[in-house]
Write a protein that holds these residues in place. Structure first.
Motif, PDB file in Angstrom:
ATOM      1  N   LEU A  59      34.674   1.405  40.794  1.00 44.16           N
ATOM      2  CA  LEU A  59      34.490   2.834  40.560  1.00 44.16           C
ATOM      3  C   LEU A  59      35.414   3.345  39.461  1.00 44.16           C
ATOM      4  CD1 LEU A  59      33.996   4.367  44.119  1.00 44.16           C
ATOM      5  CD2 LEU A  59      32.300   3.507  42.509  1.00 44.16           C
ATOM      6  N   MET A  60      36.576   2.734  39.315  1.00 53.77           N
ATOM      7  CA  MET A  60      37.498   3.149  38.274  1.00 53.77           C
ATOM      8  C   MET A  60      36.953   2.822  36.890  1.00 53.77           C
ATOM      9  SD  MET A  60      41.349   1.959  37.378  1.00 53.77           S
ATOM     10  CE  MET A  60      40.768   0.686  36.285  1.00 53.77           C
ATOM     11  N   GLY A  61      36.350   1.658  36.758  1.00 53.34           N
ATOM     12  CA  GLY A  61      35.947   1.205  35.430  1.00 53.34           C
ATOM     13  C   GLY A  61      34.600   0.528  35.390  1.00 53.34           C
ATOM     14  N   PRO A  62      33.510   1.268  35.523  1.00 53.06           N
ATOM     15  CA  PRO A  62      32.182   0.654  35.406  1.00 53.06           C
ATOM     16  C   PRO A  62      32.000  -0.199  34.150  1.00 53.06           C
ATOM     17  CG  PRO A  62      31.959   2.896  36.222  1.00 53.06           C
ATOM     18  CD  PRO A  62      33.409   2.718  35.861  1.00 53.06           C
ATOM     19  N   PRO A  63      32.622   0.167  32.982  1.00 52.61           N
ATOM     20  CA  PRO A  63      32.449  -0.692  31.804  1.00 52.61           C
ATOM     21  C   PRO A  63      32.978  -2.115  31.992  1.00 52.61           C
ATOM     22  CG  PRO A  63      33.153   1.486  31.115  1.00 52.61           C
ATOM     23  CD  PRO A  63      33.269   1.456  32.607  1.00 52.61           C
ATOM     24  N   ILE A  64      33.899  -2.318  32.925  1.00 48.20           N
ATOM     25  CA  ILE A  64      34.367  -3.674  33.212  1.00 48.20           C
ATOM     26  C   ILE A  64      33.188  -4.553  33.614  1.00 48.20           C
ATOM     27  CG2 ILE A  64      35.788  -5.082  34.775  1.00 48.20           C
ATOM     28  CD1 ILE A  64      37.687  -2.690  35.000  1.00 48.20           C
ATOM     29  N   PHE A  65      32.189  -3.942  34.226  1.00 46.46           N
ATOM     30  CA  PHE A  65      31.026  -4.648  34.737  1.00 46.46           C
ATOM     31  C   PHE A  65      29.783  -4.422  33.875  1.00 46.46           C
ATOM     32  CE2 PHE A  65      34.025  -3.395  37.941  1.00 46.46           C
ATOM     33  CZ  PHE A  65      34.321  -4.604  38.555  1.00 46.46           C
ATOM     34  N   GLY A  66      30.022  -3.914  32.665  1.00 47.78           N
ATOM     35  CA  GLY A  66      28.931  -3.703  31.722  1.00 47.78           C
ATOM     36  C   GLY A  66      28.065  -2.510  32.036  1.00 47.78           C
ATOM     37  N   MET A  67      28.594  -1.543  32.795  1.00 47.21           N
ATOM     38  CA  MET A  67      27.798  -0.390  33.205  1.00 47.21           C
ATOM     39  C   MET A  67      28.520   0.917  32.920  1.00 47.21           C
ATOM     40  SD  MET A  67      25.974  -1.653  36.774  1.00 47.21           S
ATOM     41  CE  MET A  67      27.310  -2.574  37.506  1.00 47.21           C
ATOM     42  N   GLU A  68      27.764   1.995  33.030  1.00 48.75           N
ATOM     43  CA  GLU A  68      28.309   3.337  32.852  1.00 48.75           C
ATOM     44  C   GLU A  68      27.771   4.240  33.949  1.00 48.75           C
ATOM     45  OE1 GLU A  68      27.862   7.186  29.876  1.00 48.75           O
ATOM     46  OE2 GLU A  68      27.275   5.203  29.161  1.00 48.75           O
ATOM     47  N   SER A 107      49.603   7.600  34.371  1.00 50.90           N
ATOM     48  CA  SER A 107      48.255   7.574  34.895  1.00 50.90           C
ATOM     49  C   SER A 107      47.831   8.950  35.317  1.00 50.90           C
ATOM     50  CB  SER A 107      48.157   6.620  36.082  1.00 50.90           C
ATOM     51  OG  SER A 107      48.963   7.074  37.128  1.00 50.90           O
ATOM     52  N   LEU A 108      46.561   9.128  35.514  1.00 50.09           N
ATOM     53  CA  LEU A 108      46.037  10.394  35.979  1.00 50.09           C
ATOM     54  C   LEU A 108      45.146  10.101  37.154  1.00 50.09           C
ATOM     55  CD1 LEU A 108      45.818  13.428  35.383  1.00 50.09           C
ATOM     56  CD2 LEU A 108      43.764  12.897  34.123  1.00 50.09           C
ATOM     57  N   LEU A 109      45.324  10.838  38.236  1.00 49.45           N
ATOM     58  CA  LEU A 109      44.437  10.684  39.367  1.00 49.45           C
ATOM     59  C   LEU A 109      43.192  11.471  39.040  1.00 49.45           C
ATOM     60  CD1 LEU A 109      46.976  11.256  42.231  1.00 49.45           C
ATOM     61  CD2 LEU A 109      46.306   9.161  41.108  1.00 49.45           C
ATOM     62  N   SER A 110      42.057  10.784  38.894  1.00 49.24           N
ATOM     63  CA  SER A 110      40.877  11.529  38.504  1.00 49.24           C
ATOM     64  C   SER A 110      39.914  11.579  39.638  1.00 49.24           C
ATOM     65  CB  SER A 110      40.267  10.961  37.264  1.00 49.24           C
ATOM     66  OG  SER A 110      39.559   9.836  37.551  1.00 49.24           O
ATOM     67  N   LEU A 111      38.708  12.046  39.402  1.00 46.46           N
ATOM     68  CA  LEU A 111      37.813  12.633  40.359  1.00 46.46           C
ATOM     69  C   LEU A 111      37.867  12.002  41.737  1.00 46.46           C
ATOM     70  CD1 LEU A 111      36.263  13.028  37.390  1.00 46.46           C
ATOM     71  CD2 LEU A 111      34.840  14.205  38.997  1.00 46.46           C
ATOM     72  N   ALA A 112      37.675  10.733  41.863  1.00 43.86           N
ATOM     73  CA  ALA A 112      37.618  10.222  43.211  1.00 43.86           C
ATOM     74  C   ALA A 112      38.650   9.170  43.466  1.00 43.86           C
ATOM     75  CB  ALA A 112      36.238   9.662  43.491  1.00 43.86           C
ATOM     76  N   ILE A 113      39.268   8.655  42.392  1.00 43.77           N
ATOM     77  CA  ILE A 113      40.116   7.509  42.587  1.00 43.77           C
ATOM     78  C   ILE A 113      41.309   7.526  41.669  1.00 43.77           C
ATOM     79  CG2 ILE A 113      38.391   5.933  43.475  1.00 43.77           C
ATOM     80  CD1 ILE A 113      37.632   5.206  40.790  1.00 43.77           C
ATOM     81  N   VAL A 114      42.299   6.699  41.965  1.00 38.51           N
ATOM     82  CA  VAL A 114      43.500   6.667  41.160  1.00 38.51           C
ATOM     83  C   VAL A 114      43.282   5.780  39.959  1.00 38.51           C
ATOM     84  CG1 VAL A 114      45.924   6.063  41.104  1.00 38.51           C
ATOM     85  CG2 VAL A 114      44.927   6.949  43.208  1.00 38.51           C
ATOM     86  N   LEU A 122      26.574   7.724  35.601  1.00 40.17           N
ATOM     87  CA  LEU A 122      25.920   8.973  35.198  1.00 40.17           C
ATOM     88  C   LEU A 122      26.281  10.019  36.241  1.00 40.17           C
ATOM     89  CD1 LEU A 122      22.360   7.654  34.234  1.00 40.17           C
ATOM     90  CD2 LEU A 122      24.264   8.175  32.684  1.00 40.17           C
ATOM     91  N   GLY A 123      27.158  10.925  35.897  1.00 42.59           N
ATOM     92  CA  GLY A 123      27.690  11.822  36.907  1.00 42.59           C
ATOM     93  C   GLY A 123      28.928  11.186  37.503  1.00 42.59           C
ATOM     94  N   ASP A 124      29.258  11.525  38.743  1.00 44.68           N
ATOM     95  CA  ASP A 124      30.449  10.932  39.336  1.00 44.68           C
ATOM     96  C   ASP A 124      30.209   9.453  39.614  1.00 44.68           C
ATOM     97  OD1 ASP A 124      30.096  10.528  42.554  1.00 44.68           O
ATOM     98  OD2 ASP A 124      28.850  12.166  41.802  1.00 44.68           O
ATOM     99  N   ALA A 125      31.290   8.709  39.654  1.00 44.13           N
ATOM    100  CA  ALA A 125      31.176   7.245  39.703  1.00 44.13           C
ATOM    101  C   ALA A 125      30.638   6.733  41.023  1.00 44.13           C
ATOM    102  CB  ALA A 125      32.545   6.614  39.425  1.00 44.13           C
ATOM    103  N   LYS A 126      30.798   7.487  42.103  1.00 43.58           N
ATOM    104  CA  LYS A 126      30.384   6.995  43.412  1.00 43.58           C
ATOM    105  C   LYS A 126      28.881   7.080  43.645  1.00 43.58           C
ATOM    106  CE  LYS A 126      34.553   7.690  46.217  1.00 43.58           C
ATOM    107  NZ  LYS A 126      35.094   8.349  47.427  1.00 43.58           N
TER     108      LYS A 126
END
Length: 546
Positions: free
Chosen positions: A249-258, A14-21, A260-264
């Motif tokens: 926040l880890m996976g917006p596509p799980i909820f049908g979204m994307e 795994s990779l710890l990315s911008l705001a979350i694991v 724009l910019g950072d996830a938070k």
């Protein structure tokens, strides 16, 4: 997930990315060297493929530099190359070996400037602010911020340099990746082509799935996991049913979204919305359903009471985790189809005794933050821009040079056990676990732990290369949000999120009471202004990219 450092034991999976694991980025069972830097962030239907000549690593690599002048006709130069990682005892040995290979090809001496993860962004910011000369640097959407530095004119425009000194890169790196790093028609960094796409799903401990005959392949959404968690809770008191990490926040596509910019920051679009209307993701039915589900799991004891602050990796190492969310590129079924056997799974990397089934129920999507997740740029302060581009070309086309950066010195840091496979030395003085930082990862040697089926015919590499090519591109691929017009509002909104978000997303509080307060405070902090600015910039980007 802002990465401050990488730990060898976790970067494989795994990779710890911008705001979350982001757990589960790795591909245990395939080529374990090919773990991408995809930020947590998340991947796509018909990405323009690289040319046929770039479809296999042997066709895209060369031991001769075919795009530069003979080294004897070039004046000797010195290039400084900055990149982040954990400090390495043998960095000088690696630099010496690198220069033994590079100097005869382009008459350049490379000075490796490895900076600790925690200090890298600050170091680069200070250098760029002071105008201190340097030549090359690692840059990403999450580290040494690529798009912000382009806006500051810190990097050299590369279109002409690539065409003249590194034309092979145009075929090695698919068009869709170039699109992600193009700003107003110009490329300012070369994408390090790596395992950039991922779907989303979950991991479940094999022993438990088998013991209770759980139909782990049937899952289509998070809520489908409820009966599995209930079985674990009732029958396995020593297991954590759900090792909580924030799926929203880890996976917006799980909820049908994307995002724009950072996830938070407020401002998502729906994946199936061709109009690309920007919405406040926290004020959607999808987010309410998510936090309501987390609250239900929390109350039933599926999620630990201290989940928001708990060390998930420690639980994995101890073998206590039954299920967890995963950013998953290739899952257990993909590997079984490719190799004819089921892999040990991502959980086993933390604890070999805890094998897992990995299953993605959201297919790969390629977003800007993924495609631009790892790149190499040339500084505007460089006095040898052409030679710097020649070196970038070597990192992507010369297998031997790439693997010196990746694994170190043969006979010292690793031993070759095949034409394309190595065994790492014990207690090595050079072990980065970060081949994605340097160039084309299709050049990476396989490890002794990789399956023979992966090594044969380079099948392990071909799996992720094809995944990248065939992943569905986001509608907003290439769009980058400039926060400057709303930087005050962003700071205020970030403070509200820091104060209230984790309690909601971990199920620790009642969303019926807490969610309306959260949304009201976001609006008061300027969320609507941020969303309006995102919509304005997105509409302008759409008009310019018709």
């Amino acid at each position: 997930m802002t990465i401050k450092k990488k730990v060898a034991g976790t970067v494989l999976t795994s990779l710890l990315s911008l705001a979350i694991v982001l757990t589960g980025c790795g591909s245990n069972g395939g080529n374990s060297t090919n773990q991408g830097a995809s930020t947590n962030t998340s991947e796509n239907a018909a990405a323009p493929a690289a040319s046929d000549s770039a479809s296999t690593s042997e066709n895209t690599t060369t031991s001769e530099n075919t795009t530069t002048e003979p080294a004897k006709e070039l004046e000797p130069v010195e290039l400084t190359y900055y990149f982040p990682n954990t400090p390495q005892k043998d960095i000088q040995l690696v630099e010496d070996e690198l220069n033994r290979l590079v100097k005869p090809k382009i008459n350049a001496t490379i000075r490796l400037k490895l900076i600790d993860w925690a200090a890298y962004d600050e170091k680069m910011n200070v250098m760029m602010a002071s105008g201190e000369p340097y030549d090359l640097a690692f840059t990403a959407t999450w580290s040494n911020n690529y798009f912000q530095n382009v806006a500051k004119n810190a990097f050299v425009p590369m279109n002409d340099l690539i065409d003249q000194y590194a034309p092979d890169l145009r075929t090695i790196v698919p068009d869709i990746f170039w699109k992600a790093v193009t700003v107003k028609g110009e490329v300012y960094a070369v994408p390090n082509f790596q395992q950039a796409t991922a779907g989303y799903g979950y991991q479940i401990k094999k022993s438990l799935a088998d013991k209770y005959n759980l139909d782990w392949k049937s899952v289509k959404s998070l809520s489908d996991l409820t009966p599995f968690l209930d079985t674990i809770k009732k029958n396995e008191p020593d297991q954590i049913p759900w090792s909580w990490q924030d799926a929203f926040l880890m996976g917006p596509p799980i909820f049908g979204m994307e995002a724009l910019g950072d996830a938070k920051t407020p401002g998502y679009i729906y994946l199936n919305d061709g109009s690309m209307k920007v919405v406040n993701q926290y004020d959607t039915p999808e987010f309410k359903a998510y936090v309501t589900l987390m609250r239900d799991w929390f109350k039933k004891g599926y999620i630990m009471k201290d989940a928001a602050t708990r060390d998930a990796n420690a639980d994995l190492k101890a073998g206590k985790v039954a299920l967890q969310i995963g950013q998953i590129d290739l899952d257990s079924i993909d590997f079984q189809d490719a190799y004819g056997s089921m892999p040990a799974g991502r959980m086993s990397i933390q604890n070999p005794a805890a094998e897992s089934y990995d299953f993605k129920f959201v297919q790969p999507l390629l977003t800007t933050d993924k495609a631009a997740a790892t790149n190499t740029a040339i500084s505007v302060t460089s006095k040898n821009k052409e030679r710097a581009m020649m070196f970038i070309n070597l990192l992507n086309t010369d297998k031997e040079i790439y693997n010196v950066m990746d694994w170190g010195v043969e006979g010292k840091h690793y031993t070759k056990i095949g034409d394309n496979q190595i065994e790492l030395a014990k207690d090595s003085g050079y072990l980065l676990w970060a081949g994605w930082e340097f160039g084309y990862m299709g050049n990476a040697y396989y490890l002794s732990t990789d399956k023979p089926e992966a090594v044969k015919d380079d099948k392990g590499n071909q799996l992720w290369i094809n995944l990248n090519k065939n992943a569905t591109p986001s509608n907003a691929l290439g769009f980058v949000f400039d926060f400057t017009p709303v930087k005050s509002e962003k700071a205020n909104v970030d403070a509200v999120i820091e104060e209230m978000y984790k309690a909601l997303s971990s199920g620790s509080v009642d969303p019926d009471k807490y969610l309306p307060k959260f949304i009201d405070k976001l609006k008061g902090a300027g969320a609507d202004k941020i969303i309006a600015e995102k919509q304005k910039q997105l509409d302008e980007w759409k008009a310019a990219n018709k």
